[in-house]
Design a protein around this motif. Structure first.
Motif, PDB file in Angstrom:
ATOM      1  N   VAL A   1       0.843  -1.209   0.000  1.00 45.98           N
ATOM      2  CA  VAL A   1       0.000   0.000   0.000  1.00 45.98           C
ATOM      3  C   VAL A   1       0.874   1.253   0.000  1.00 45.98           C
ATOM      4  O   VAL A   1       0.671   2.173  -0.798  1.00 45.98           O
TER       5      VAL A   1
ATOM      6  N   GLN B   1       2.854   1.791  -3.329  1.00 37.64           N
ATOM      7  CA  GLN B   1       2.026   2.247  -4.445  1.00 37.64           C
ATOM      8  C   GLN B   1       1.681   3.726  -4.311  1.00 37.64           C
ATOM      9  O   GLN B   1       1.704   4.471  -5.290  1.00 37.64           O
ATOM     10  N   TYR B   2       1.381   4.166  -3.085  1.00 40.23           N
ATOM     11  CA  TYR B   2       1.132   5.598  -2.868  1.00 40.23           C
ATOM     12  C   TYR B   2       2.400   6.408  -3.095  1.00 40.23           C
ATOM     13  O   TYR B   2       2.366   7.492  -3.665  1.00 40.23           O
TER      14      TYR B   2
ATOM     15  N   ARG C   1       1.416  10.227  -3.967  1.00 40.13           N
ATOM     16  CA  ARG C   1       0.248  10.583  -3.117  1.00 40.13           C
ATOM     17  C   ARG C   1       0.700  10.588  -1.654  1.00 40.13           C
ATOM     18  O   ARG C   1       0.473   9.654  -0.897  1.00 40.13           O
ATOM     19  N   THR C   2       1.332  11.681  -1.267  1.00 42.67           N
ATOM     20  CA  THR C   2       2.028  11.757   0.020  1.00 42.67           C
ATOM     21  C   THR C   2       1.093  11.646   1.216  1.00 42.67           C
ATOM     22  O   THR C   2       1.400  10.949   2.199  1.00 42.67           O
TER      23      THR C   2
ATOM     24  N   GLN D   1      -1.915  10.233   1.514  1.00 41.18           N
ATOM     25  CA  GLN D   1      -2.407   8.866   1.675  1.00 41.18           C
ATOM     26  C   GLN D   1      -1.305   7.950   2.186  1.00 41.18           C
ATOM     27  O   GLN D   1      -1.558   7.054   3.004  1.00 41.18           O
ATOM     28  N   MET D   2      -0.075   8.184   1.710  1.00 39.43           N
ATOM     29  CA  MET D   2       1.044   7.374   2.165  1.00 39.43           C
ATOM     30  C   MET D   2       1.237   7.529   3.675  1.00 39.43           C
ATOM     31  O   MET D   2       1.442   6.541   4.385  1.00 39.43           O
TER      32      MET D   2
ATOM     33  N   ALA E   1      -1.376   5.684   5.606  1.00 37.53           N
ATOM     34  CA  ALA E   1      -1.092   4.245   5.593  1.00 37.53           C
ATOM     35  C   ALA E   1       0.003   3.901   6.601  1.00 37.53           C
ATOM     36  O   ALA E   1      -0.070   2.886   7.303  1.00 37.53           O
TER      37      ALA E   1
ATOM     38  N   MET F   1      -7.481   2.676   5.102  1.00 31.61           N
ATOM     39  CA  MET F   1      -6.111   2.151   5.009  1.00 31.61           C
ATOM     40  C   MET F   1      -5.998   0.767   5.633  1.00 31.61           C
ATOM     41  O   MET F   1      -5.350  -0.122   5.089  1.00 31.61           O
TER      42      MET F   1
ATOM     43  N   LYS G   1      -7.325  -1.775   3.299  1.00 31.05           N
ATOM     44  CA  LYS G   1      -6.403  -2.072   2.198  1.00 31.05           C
ATOM     45  C   LYS G   1      -5.218  -2.908   2.671  1.00 31.05           C
ATOM     46  O   LYS G   1      -4.806  -3.858   1.996  1.00 31.05           O
TER      47      LYS G   1
ATOM     48  N   GLN H   1       5.873   0.251  -6.512  1.00 27.42           N
ATOM     49  CA  GLN H   1       6.175   1.638  -6.880  1.00 27.42           C
ATOM     50  C   GLN H   1       5.926   1.890  -8.365  1.00 27.42           C
ATOM     51  O   GLN H   1       5.366   2.918  -8.760  1.00 27.42           O
TER      52      GLN H   1
ATOM     53  N   GLY I   1       2.302   1.902  -9.153  1.00 26.34           N
ATOM     54  CA  GLY I   1       1.773   3.195  -8.701  1.00 26.34           C
ATOM     55  C   GLY I   1       2.087   4.313  -9.678  1.00 26.34           C
ATOM     56  O   GLY I   1       1.282   5.227  -9.889  1.00 26.34           O
TER      57      GLY I   1
END
Length: 356
Positions: free
Chosen positions: A38, A41-42, A47-48, A50-51, A54, A191, A194, A258, A261
């Motif tokens: 997860v 991929q962020y 997508r900082t 969301q990362m 997670a 999160m 996921k 990665q 993503g």
């Protein structure tokens, strides 16, 4: 250290404990792998926010599972050892080692999650440095507690959890890249869903495979202390050769995650092929060395001829089949990085549990 400076029974005791520890830690490692997919991929998609959610959700999950696993481990130490048929002369040392290990399990879980987070954002060097530091601490304390203070198995277990505490403290040290903020560590429902969706199949695979090792250990235990000690030494050498494969497995999981993503699908295929070639060359060299050097490798752990004979014969059989392992590990990691963790779960459980 235990095999050479205590006795064969102590080496057997530590070996009997290992599959049980791996059963719990393996489940968590699978969940950590899901979190890594997860996060990677962020990270790959830029997508900082969301990362970071997670990451904080992963650490909250780690805290809860640390308490749960410690309680389960301490409650079921002796029943598990009795269930796998640990002989009475080995039982006290096995129970002691396992109990101390479970008291320090939190450190192991936080190191695994922290290093998984770092790898997911492309940093595999710092976890290596932290582990080197912890390993040196472990070796020094092993000699100090076991040889210097004469603490036997108890000393080896305490040395291990202190070393794990060092690695956990280092890996959880706040970095600018992912900014762990304690006040933000909590469950984000999306999160967690996921992470569990990606990680639970891998967790089941790891823990059930480890459980099958517990069953195998129970077979070995019926052959007596020398067989247990030989098996224990074999697993140490086998584990050492498996490490490059596990490393490529983790690397390709992050690489695929990665690049998916970032939607760079051609690089995914090139990465899989490169990982397979590199891991195959390493495992070929290692398996040849293991076959011809089996007695020498086992003698590192003990000077008991019967133990060396048992371990050597097992190592030589293992070495003949290692060449297929790169295919298994690399494709397993690649599928997991793509979010398809159920596929390798079914194949791995069919092979390493049911068929075995």
């Amino acid at each position: 250290v235990v095999g050479n400076y205590v006795n064969t029974s102590a080496l057997a005791a530590v070996g009997a404990s290992t599959p049980i520890v791996n059963m719990l830690v393996g489940f968590f490692t699978g969940l950590a792998a899901g979190a890594g997919v997860v996060i990677s991929q962020y990270f790959g998609g830029g997508r900082t926010e969301q990362m970071r959610r997670a990451i904080h959700s992963s650490l909250a999950l780690t805290a809860i599972l640390s308490v749960l696993f410690t309680a389960l481990g301490l409650s079921f130490t002796k029943p598990l050892l009795h269930a796998i048929g640990v002989p009475e002369d080995v039982m006290p040392n096995s129970a002691l080692y396992l109990s101390i290990y479970f008291w320090g399990m939190t450190f192991s879980l936080f190191y695994n999650m922290g290093s998984g987070i770092l790898r997911a954002i492309g940093d595999s060097k710092n976890p290596l440095f932290y582990l080197i530091a912890a390993s040196l601490v472990n070796i020094v304390l092993d000699f100090l507690f076991v040889c210097g203070f004469g603490m036997g198995v108890e000393g080896a277990a305490i040395a291990t959890i202190i070393a794990q505490a060092v690695s956990a403290a280092l890996v959880m040290h706040t970095r600018e890249d992912y900014k762990v903020e304690i006040r933000k560590i909590r469950f984000h429902k999306k999160m967690i869903r996921k992470i569990i969706a990606f990680g639970f199949p891998a967790a089941c695979q790891q823990s059930i495979t480890s459980f099958s090792n517990v069953i195998v250990q129970s077979y070995i235990n019926y052959f007596g202390t020398a067989a247990m000690a030989g098996y224990s030494a074999t697993l140490r050498v086998d584990g050492f050769l498996q490490l490059p494969l596990q490393s490529f497995n983790m690397a390709i999981t992050t690489f695929v995650g990665q690049n998916i993503g970032a939607r760079k699908y051609k690089r995914v295929k090139k990465g899989i092929f490169a990982a397979w070639v590199m891991s195959s060359l390493i495992i070929l060299a290692g398996s040849v060395g293991m076959y011809f050097g089996a007695p020498l490798l086992i003698s590192v752990f003990t000077n008991d001829p019967q133990v060396i004979g048992n371990g050597s014969s097992m190592l030589r059989i293992f070495s003949r089949a290692y060449i297929v392992m790169p295919v298994i590990q690399v494709l397993n990691g690649a599928l997991r990085g793509a979010g398809l963790s159920k596929v390798p779960m079914f194949f791995m459980l069919g092979s390493f549990v049911v068929l075995r």
